[in-house]
Design a protein around this motif. Sequence first.
Motif, PDB file in Angstrom:
ATOM      1  N   GLY A  52       0.777  -1.139  -0.044  1.00  0.00           N
ATOM      2  CA  GLY A  52       0.115  -0.111   0.211  1.00  0.00           C
ATOM      3  C   GLY A  52       0.793   1.405  -0.117  1.00  0.00           C
ATOM      4  N   ALA A  53       1.924   1.312   0.914  1.00  0.00           N
ATOM      5  CA  ALA A  53       2.750   2.335   0.721  1.00  0.00           C
ATOM      6  C   ALA A  53       3.309   2.546  -0.383  1.00  0.00           C
ATOM      7  CB  ALA A  53       3.701   2.201   1.884  1.00  0.00           C
ATOM      8  N   LEU A  54       3.684   1.514  -1.296  1.00  0.00           N
ATOM      9  CA  LEU A  54       4.619   1.896  -2.226  1.00  0.00           C
ATOM     10  C   LEU A  54       3.733   2.186  -3.408  1.00  0.00           C
ATOM     11  CD1 LEU A  54       7.191   1.676  -4.094  1.00  0.00           C
ATOM     12  CD2 LEU A  54       6.713  -0.813  -4.444  1.00  0.00           C
ATOM     13  N   ILE A  55       2.380   1.689  -3.476  1.00  0.00           N
ATOM     14  CA  ILE A  55       1.567   2.205  -4.498  1.00  0.00           C
ATOM     15  C   ILE A  55       0.963   3.498  -4.130  1.00  0.00           C
ATOM     16  CG2 ILE A  55      -0.852   2.092  -5.187  1.00  0.00           C
ATOM     17  CD1 ILE A  55      -0.779  -1.097  -4.623  1.00  0.00           C
ATOM     18  N   ALA A  56       0.906   4.064  -3.157  1.00  0.00           N
ATOM     19  CA  ALA A  56       0.787   5.495  -2.664  1.00  0.00           C
ATOM     20  C   ALA A  56       2.055   6.318  -3.266  1.00  0.00           C
ATOM     21  CB  ALA A  56       0.597   5.618  -1.207  1.00  0.00           C
ATOM     22  N   ALA A  57       3.249   5.932  -2.845  1.00  0.00           N
ATOM     23  CA  ALA A  57       4.393   6.605  -3.317  1.00  0.00           C
ATOM     24  C   ALA A  57       4.722   6.755  -4.751  1.00  0.00           C
ATOM     25  CB  ALA A  57       5.490   5.913  -2.852  1.00  0.00           C
ATOM     26  N   LEU A  58       4.205   5.587  -5.358  1.00  0.00           N
ATOM     27  CA  LEU A  58       4.207   5.588  -7.004  1.00  0.00           C
ATOM     28  C   LEU A  58       2.975   6.736  -7.398  1.00  0.00           C
ATOM     29  CD1 LEU A  58       4.355   1.988  -8.130  1.00  0.00           C
ATOM     30  CD2 LEU A  58       6.248   3.837  -8.182  1.00  0.00           C
ATOM     31  N   TRP A  59       1.977   6.837  -6.685  1.00  0.00           N
ATOM     32  CA  TRP A  59       0.907   7.696  -7.077  1.00  0.00           C
ATOM     33  C   TRP A  59       1.369   9.107  -7.020  1.00  0.00           C
ATOM     34  CZ3 TRP A  59      -1.802  11.380  -4.296  1.00  0.00           C
ATOM     35  CH2 TRP A  59      -2.765  12.082  -5.082  1.00  0.00           C
ATOM     36  N   LEU A  60       2.127   9.650  -5.877  1.00  0.00           N
ATOM     37  CA  LEU A  60       2.647  10.733  -5.603  1.00  0.00           C
ATOM     38  C   LEU A  60       3.800  11.091  -6.482  1.00  0.00           C
ATOM     39  CD1 LEU A  60       2.946  10.672  -1.738  1.00  0.00           C
ATOM     40  CD2 LEU A  60       1.249  12.036  -3.045  1.00  0.00           C
ATOM     41  N   PHE A  61       4.510  10.025  -7.004  1.00  0.00           N
ATOM     42  CA  PHE A  61       5.731  10.342  -7.701  1.00  0.00           C
ATOM     43  C   PHE A  61       5.021  10.610  -9.245  1.00  0.00           C
ATOM     44  CE2 PHE A  61       8.454   8.310 -11.176  1.00  0.00           C
ATOM     45  CZ  PHE A  61       9.395   8.938 -11.014  1.00  0.00           C
ATOM     46  N   PHE A  62       4.162  10.196  -9.633  1.00  0.00           N
ATOM     47  CA  PHE A  62       3.409  10.447 -11.169  1.00  0.00           C
ATOM     48  C   PHE A  62       2.907  11.527 -11.042  1.00  0.00           C
ATOM     49  CE2 PHE A  62       4.492   5.662 -11.672  1.00  0.00           C
ATOM     50  CZ  PHE A  62       5.211   5.712 -12.845  1.00  0.00           C
ATOM     51  N   GLU A  63       2.202  12.137  -9.698  1.00  0.00           N
ATOM     52  CA  GLU A  63       1.396  13.149  -9.803  1.00  0.00           C
ATOM     53  C   GLU A  63       1.974  14.596  -9.492  1.00  0.00           C
ATOM     54  OE1 GLU A  63      -1.827  13.394 -10.928  1.00  0.00           O
ATOM     55  OE2 GLU A  63      -2.010  11.474 -11.583  1.00  0.00           O
ATOM     56  N   HIS A  64       2.954  14.463  -8.782  1.00  0.00           N
ATOM     57  CA  HIS A  64       3.501  15.356  -8.172  1.00  0.00           C
ATOM     58  C   HIS A  64       5.203  15.642  -8.294  1.00  0.00           C
ATOM     59  CE1 HIS A  64      -0.259  16.385  -6.081  1.00  0.00           C
ATOM     60  NE2 HIS A  64      -0.292  15.150  -5.688  1.00  0.00           N
ATOM     61  N   SER A  65       5.706  14.996  -8.851  1.00  0.00           N
ATOM     62  CA  SER A  65       7.181  15.193  -9.341  1.00  0.00           C
ATOM     63  C   SER A  65       7.308  15.389 -10.654  1.00  0.00           C
ATOM     64  CB  SER A  65       7.943  13.867  -8.731  1.00  0.00           C
ATOM     65  OG  SER A  65       7.728  12.636  -9.691  1.00  0.00           O
ATOM     66  N   LEU A  66       8.595  16.204 -10.973  1.00  0.00           N
ATOM     67  CA  LEU A  66       8.583  16.312 -12.452  1.00  0.00           C
ATOM     68  C   LEU A  66       9.142  15.216 -13.242  1.00  0.00           C
ATOM     69  CD1 LEU A  66       9.095  18.888 -14.431  1.00  0.00           C
ATOM     70  CD2 LEU A  66      11.451  18.998 -13.778  1.00  0.00           C
ATOM     71  N   ARG A  67      10.118  14.337 -12.633  1.00  0.00           N
ATOM     72  CA  ARG A  67      10.448  13.069 -13.140  1.00  0.00           C
ATOM     73  C   ARG A  67       9.237  12.091 -13.541  1.00  0.00           C
ATOM     74  NH1 ARG A  67      16.383  10.963 -10.977  1.00  0.00           N
ATOM     75  NH2 ARG A  67      17.318  12.482 -11.776  1.00  0.00           N
ATOM     76  N   GLY A  68       8.263  12.061 -12.502  1.00  0.00           N
ATOM     77  CA  GLY A  68       7.083  11.170 -12.680  1.00  0.00           C
ATOM     78  C   GLY A  68       6.275  11.705 -13.660  1.00  0.00           C
ATOM     79  N   LYS A  69       6.174  13.006 -13.974  1.00  0.00           N
ATOM     80  CA  LYS A  69       5.416  13.551 -15.068  1.00  0.00           C
ATOM     81  C   LYS A  69       6.169  13.288 -16.391  1.00  0.00           C
ATOM     82  CE  LYS A  69       3.000  17.053 -12.241  1.00  0.00           C
ATOM     83  NZ  LYS A  69       2.810  18.672 -11.841  1.00  0.00           N
TER      84      LYS A  69
END
Length: 344
Positions: A206-223
Motif C-alpha cells: 500500500g505504501a509503495l502504491i501510494a508513493a508511486l501515485w505521488l511520484f507520477f502526480e507531483h514530481s517532475l520526473r514522474g510527469k
Amino acid sequence: MDFTIASILALDGFTNGAIYALLALATVLVFAVTRVIFIPQGEFVAFGALTLAAMQQGQTPATVHFLLLMTALVALLDGWQAWQGRQGLRGLMRVARQALPGLLIGVLALWAAPRQWPLPLQAALSLAIVTPMGAQVYRLAYQSLADASVLVLLIVSVGVHFALTGLGLVFFGAEGSRNPAFWDASFSAGPLSLSGQTVIIVAAAGALIAALWLFFEHSLRGKALRATAVNRLGARLMGISSTAAGQQAFTLAAFIGALSGLLISPTTTIFYDSGFLIGLKGFVAAVFAGLASYPGAALGAVLVGLLESFSSFWASAYKEVIVFTFILPVLLWRSLRDPHGEEH
C-alpha cells in the motif's frame, strides 16, 4: 466450505494479491514507457530474495560481482559512444559519474556482506544491489532497439529472461532459500490468525502504491515518465529523453521486483526460477488492465490472488492452470471491446 475457511482463503488471496499488484504495476509502467513486455520482471524477485539469503549465511552474493560486471560493461559502451561522438573529457566524466553509484554499492557490499549486518540493513543492501541492474539491463539489451516493434522487444525479453534465469542457477544453485520474517508478531481476529509478515506485506504494498501515485502526480520526473508513456514523439519534442525515461522505468521495475522478493521470501521458499511464475501472475493482472491502467492492474492482481487462493482449496493440483486460464476471457473481452490494428 464454511465462513471461517472462506475468510482464511480470502486473507491469503489479498496478501498474495498485494505482491501481484506491485509486479503488475511495474509491468504496466515498463510497457507504457518503453513498449517492452518485461518478462524478466520475476528474475528480480528471485535475485532480491536470494541475495538477502546469501548475506544471511555470511556469504558475498554473486549478484555483487554481477553488478560490478554490468556496471563496467555499461561504462565501456557509454565511454565508446562518447569517444565516437567526440564529446571529449566532458563525455567521459559523465560516464564516470553514471558508473560511480554502481561501483560504490558493489564495493560496500563486498565489505559488508560477510559481516552479517542486522536484517533490515541487509535487506536495504540487497535492494541497493539489485535495483541498478534494471537500468543496466535496459542499456545492454533494449536501448539500441527502443524503436523496434513490440514483437521484436518481446523476443528480446524472452532471451533476457532465459539469460537471467541461467545466471540465477549459476549464482545461487538449485536449492531454495527462505529468509527470516521481518516481524515475528502474531494477531488474532476471530477465526483469522494474522502474522506480522502479512501486515508488512500489505502495508509495504500500500505504501509503495501510494508513493508511486505521488511520484507520477507531483514530481517532475514522474510527469516526464507519464508524458513519455502517452506520446513518445511528443515527449522527445518537448526535450524529454526517451532513453532516460526507459532507464528510470526499468530501475523502478527492478526495485519493485527486488522488494517483492524480500517481502515474500519469509513466507515461501524461493528458488532461482521461482520469480518467473510469480511475475507471470503479475502479468496476468496487468493484462486485465490492458497494460495501460494502474488501478485496473491493482484490481486484477487482487482478483488473481483470490482466484489462486480459492482454487488451491477446491482443486489444488490445477490452481496454476485455473489462474492462467483466467487470461483467456480477458483477452477475448478486450479484443472485442477495443479497436486495434497492425503495428507498422
